[in-house]
Motif scaffolding. Structure first.
Motif, PDB file in Angstrom:
ATOM      1  N   ILE A  15       0.839  -1.210   0.000  1.00 36.33           N
ATOM      2  CA  ILE A  15       0.000   0.000   0.000  1.00 36.33           C
ATOM      3  C   ILE A  15       0.865   1.246   0.000  1.00 36.33           C
ATOM      4  O   ILE A  15       0.624   2.188  -0.766  1.00 36.33           O
ATOM      5  N   LEU A  16       1.896   1.259   0.843  1.00 34.89           N
ATOM      6  CA  LEU A  16       2.781   2.413   0.897  1.00 34.89           C
ATOM      7  C   LEU A  16       3.471   2.645  -0.442  1.00 34.89           C
ATOM      8  O   LEU A  16       3.545   3.779  -0.926  1.00 34.89           O
ATOM      9  N   LYS A  17       3.941   1.564  -1.057  1.00 34.36           N
ATOM     10  CA  LYS A  17       4.616   1.694  -2.353  1.00 34.36           C
ATOM     11  C   LYS A  17       3.669   2.258  -3.407  1.00 34.36           C
ATOM     12  O   LYS A  17       4.037   3.142  -4.177  1.00 34.36           O
ATOM     13  N   SER A  18       2.431   1.771  -3.440  1.00 31.15           N
ATOM     14  CA  SER A  18       1.477   2.264  -4.435  1.00 31.15           C
ATOM     15  C   SER A  18       1.121   3.723  -4.178  1.00 31.15           C
ATOM     16  O   SER A  18       0.930   4.496  -5.112  1.00 31.15           O
ATOM     17  N   LEU A  19       1.067   4.112  -2.930  1.00 32.26           N
ATOM     18  CA  LEU A  19       0.810   5.510  -2.581  1.00 32.26           C
ATOM     19  C   LEU A  19       1.969   6.386  -3.031  1.00 32.26           C
ATOM     20  O   LEU A  19       1.760   7.456  -3.627  1.00 32.26           O
ATOM     21  N   ASN A  21       3.934   5.812  -5.416  1.00 30.81           N
ATOM     22  CA  ASN A  21       3.977   5.807  -6.879  1.00 30.81           C
ATOM     23  C   ASN A  21       2.788   6.543  -7.496  1.00 30.81           C
ATOM     24  O   ASN A  21       2.545   6.429  -8.692  1.00 30.81           O
ATOM     25  N   ASN A  22       2.059   7.271  -6.660  1.00 33.66           N
ATOM     26  CA  ASN A  22       0.895   8.055  -7.106  1.00 33.66           C
ATOM     27  C   ASN A  22      -0.140   7.213  -7.839  1.00 33.66           C
ATOM     28  O   ASN A  22      -0.733   7.643  -8.820  1.00 33.66           O
ATOM     29  N   GLU A  23      -0.354   6.006  -7.367  1.00 35.51           N
ATOM     30  CA  GLU A  23      -1.338   5.122  -7.977  1.00 35.51           C
ATOM     31  C   GLU A  23      -2.736   5.316  -7.389  1.00 35.51           C
ATOM     32  O   GLU A  23      -3.664   4.618  -7.764  1.00 35.51           O
ATOM     33  N   TRP A  24      -2.876   6.247  -6.461  1.00 40.70           N
ATOM     34  CA  TRP A  24      -4.154   6.490  -5.802  1.00 40.70           C
ATOM     35  C   TRP A  24      -4.784   7.738  -6.397  1.00 40.70           C
ATOM     36  O   TRP A  24      -4.115   8.694  -6.739  1.00 40.70           O
ATOM     37  N   GLU A  25      -6.107   7.721  -6.501  1.00 36.51           N
ATOM     38  CA  GLU A  25      -6.835   8.869  -7.023  1.00 36.51           C
ATOM     39  C   GLU A  25      -7.773   9.406  -5.951  1.00 36.51           C
ATOM     40  O   GLU A  25      -8.315   8.642  -5.149  1.00 36.51           O
TER      41      GLU A  25
END
Length: 96
Positions: A15-19, A21-25
């Motif tokens: 989750i931290l990595k995806s956050l 990497n700006n993968e959250w909208e």
């Protein structure tokens, strides 16, 4: 936030990595969702409220608590609050 090192489990690390990497909208919350989150926040905040209570100690118990409080230069109330807080957090065990 504390400067302590956080140990993340595998899911948290993903989750931290995806956050990072700006993968959250961003998502606009509905009024119902806002109300639900507000209720959760209000409940969480209410858990931090302090309530006055009365505890009866024997003279010997109170003398012991007063002596311990004096040793560390705090109030008896602080000693009792710390004991309860540590018990509630599972840091000390209750033996009856």
């Amino acid at each position: 936030m504390s400067n302590e090192y956080l140990q993340l489990d595998e899911d948290e690390a993903k989750i931290l990595k995806s956050l990072e990497n700006n993968e959250w909208e961003d998502h606009q919350l509905s009024e119902d969702e806002k109300q639900i989150y507000k209720q959760h926040a209000d409940y969480t905040l209410s858990l931090q409220e302090k309530k006055t209570t009365q505890i009866d100690f024997t003279v010997a118990e109170l003398a012991f608590l007063m002596a311990k409080a004096k040793e560390v230069d705090v109030t008896v109330q602080s000693v009792v609050q710390t004991l309860v807080r540590n018990y509630a957090a599972g840091k000390i065990k209750l033996e009856i």
